[in-house]
Design a protein around this motif. Sequence first.
Motif, PDB file in Angstrom:
ATOM      1  N   ALA A  10      55.423  47.162  39.322  1.00 36.55           N
ATOM      2  CA  ALA A  10      54.445  46.551  40.217  1.00 36.55           C
ATOM      3  C   ALA A  10      53.160  47.374  40.221  1.00 36.55           C
ATOM      4  N   PRO A  11      51.984  46.718  40.139  1.00 36.25           N
ATOM      5  CA  PRO A  11      50.721  47.448  40.185  1.00 36.25           C
ATOM      6  C   PRO A  11      50.567  48.186  41.503  1.00 36.25           C
ATOM      7  N   ILE A  12      49.994  49.363  41.443  1.00 37.08           N
ATOM      8  CA  ILE A  12      49.908  50.220  42.617  1.00 37.08           C
ATOM      9  C   ILE A  12      48.580  50.043  43.344  1.00 37.08           C
ATOM     10  N   SER A  13      47.474  50.064  42.594  1.00 38.26           N
ATOM     11  CA  SER A  13      46.172  50.022  43.251  1.00 38.26           C
ATOM     12  C   SER A  13      45.862  48.630  43.774  1.00 38.26           C
ATOM     13  N   VAL A  14      44.956  48.596  44.756  1.00 33.35           N
ATOM     14  CA  VAL A  14      44.541  47.320  45.325  1.00 33.35           C
ATOM     15  C   VAL A  14      43.857  46.468  44.264  1.00 33.35           C
ATOM     16  N   VAL A  15      43.041  47.097  43.424  1.00 32.58           N
ATOM     17  CA  VAL A  15      42.344  46.357  42.370  1.00 32.58           C
ATOM     18  C   VAL A  15      43.337  45.707  41.426  1.00 32.58           C
ATOM     19  N   SER A  19      43.693  41.706  40.921  1.00 32.26           N
ATOM     20  CA  SER A  19      43.564  41.150  39.577  1.00 32.26           C
ATOM     21  C   SER A  19      44.788  40.319  39.207  1.00 32.26           C
ATOM     22  N   LEU A  20      45.962  40.835  39.512  1.00 34.42           N
ATOM     23  CA  LEU A  20      47.201  40.118  39.196  1.00 34.42           C
ATOM     24  C   LEU A  20      47.273  38.792  39.935  1.00 34.42           C
ATOM     25  N   PRO A  43      55.263  42.258  47.000  1.00 30.14           N
ATOM     26  CA  PRO A  43      55.835  41.978  48.316  1.00 30.14           C
ATOM     27  C   PRO A  43      55.118  40.812  48.996  1.00 30.14           C
ATOM     28  N   ARG A  44      55.887  39.971  49.667  1.00 31.43           N
ATOM     29  CA  ARG A  44      55.317  38.787  50.306  1.00 31.43           C
ATOM     30  C   ARG A  44      54.218  39.150  51.301  1.00 31.43           C
ATOM     31  N   SER A  45      54.430  40.217  52.058  1.00 27.83           N
ATOM     32  CA  SER A  45      53.431  40.607  53.056  1.00 27.83           C
ATOM     33  C   SER A  45      52.109  41.001  52.395  1.00 27.83           C
ATOM     34  N   SER A  46      52.200  41.708  51.257  1.00 30.71           N
ATOM     35  CA  SER A  46      50.986  42.108  50.537  1.00 30.71           C
ATOM     36  C   SER A  46      50.274  40.898  49.963  1.00 30.71           C
ATOM     37  N   VAL A  47      51.056  39.972  49.406  1.00 31.10           N
ATOM     38  CA  VAL A  47      50.471  38.773  48.816  1.00 31.10           C
ATOM     39  C   VAL A  47      49.758  37.957  49.892  1.00 31.10           C
TER      40      VAL A  47
END
Length: 274
Positions: A10-15, A19-20, A43-47
Amino acid sequence: MSAAGTPSQAPISVVERISLILETFIGTPPLTLVEVTKRTGLPRSSVHRLLEQLTATGWLAREEQTYELGTKAYEIGRSAFNQNRLLQQAAPVMRRLAQSVGFTVHLGMIDGGDVLYLASVPGQHSPAMTTVIGTRAPAYLTAVGKAVIANYPEDRRAEMRSTPLRRNTPHSIGTHAQLDAELARIRDQRVAYDRQEFAVGISCVAVSLGPPDHYYGNRAAISVFGSSDRIDLAKLAGPLRIAAVEIWDRCTASHLPTHQFENWRPRTSDFRSA
């Protein structure tokens, strides 16, 4: 990693996460929160949080329970095309070539292992099949892609051999040994062909832009494609080479030492033999 697949890490940075998520909407209908979560593996919350932020800033638009690309994405995309020097200089040349030969002319560049189609100009005899600008195709299955990757240094071509080749049609190249032989021929003849390798009934001829050791020579190519029963690939190689030289002249010739440019310019005999 495909936006439709599950990422191995899973990508770590916000960018990276933004982008994903934005890439997930390329070539798809509107998506729900659940669908974006599944496609990205985040994660659903992040999305949910990022979807709401992207909607608030105009990158996405929301209609009830679904999201799609918004006006900001469109504006940036149009600006990218309008500011692209290669596109600006290639467009008039492509229009004249399409009018002259009567078939569709494409401009594409390599992005990762794919061809990304930047421009398309139809001709009088263009087939019903069209290539949507912004779409991708595996480079080794297309004339545009092979014209460019033939210029890769050996170490970069060696990296490609770790990935299996997927065949689109019975005519597709299926092994790396076959691909290596084809790329060697392209380097020698300075022209690439797709004889129904990407799609049955469609054939294509392509030439890379610029010398192999220059930015465009390792990134972009132009092609002519049409129905296999109507198009004469060998006959089109000469006009295509001439068009490639003109695009190169318009884009970058003034920024290169004369001897480097002259070493690349196709020989007059190339045009006569085609």
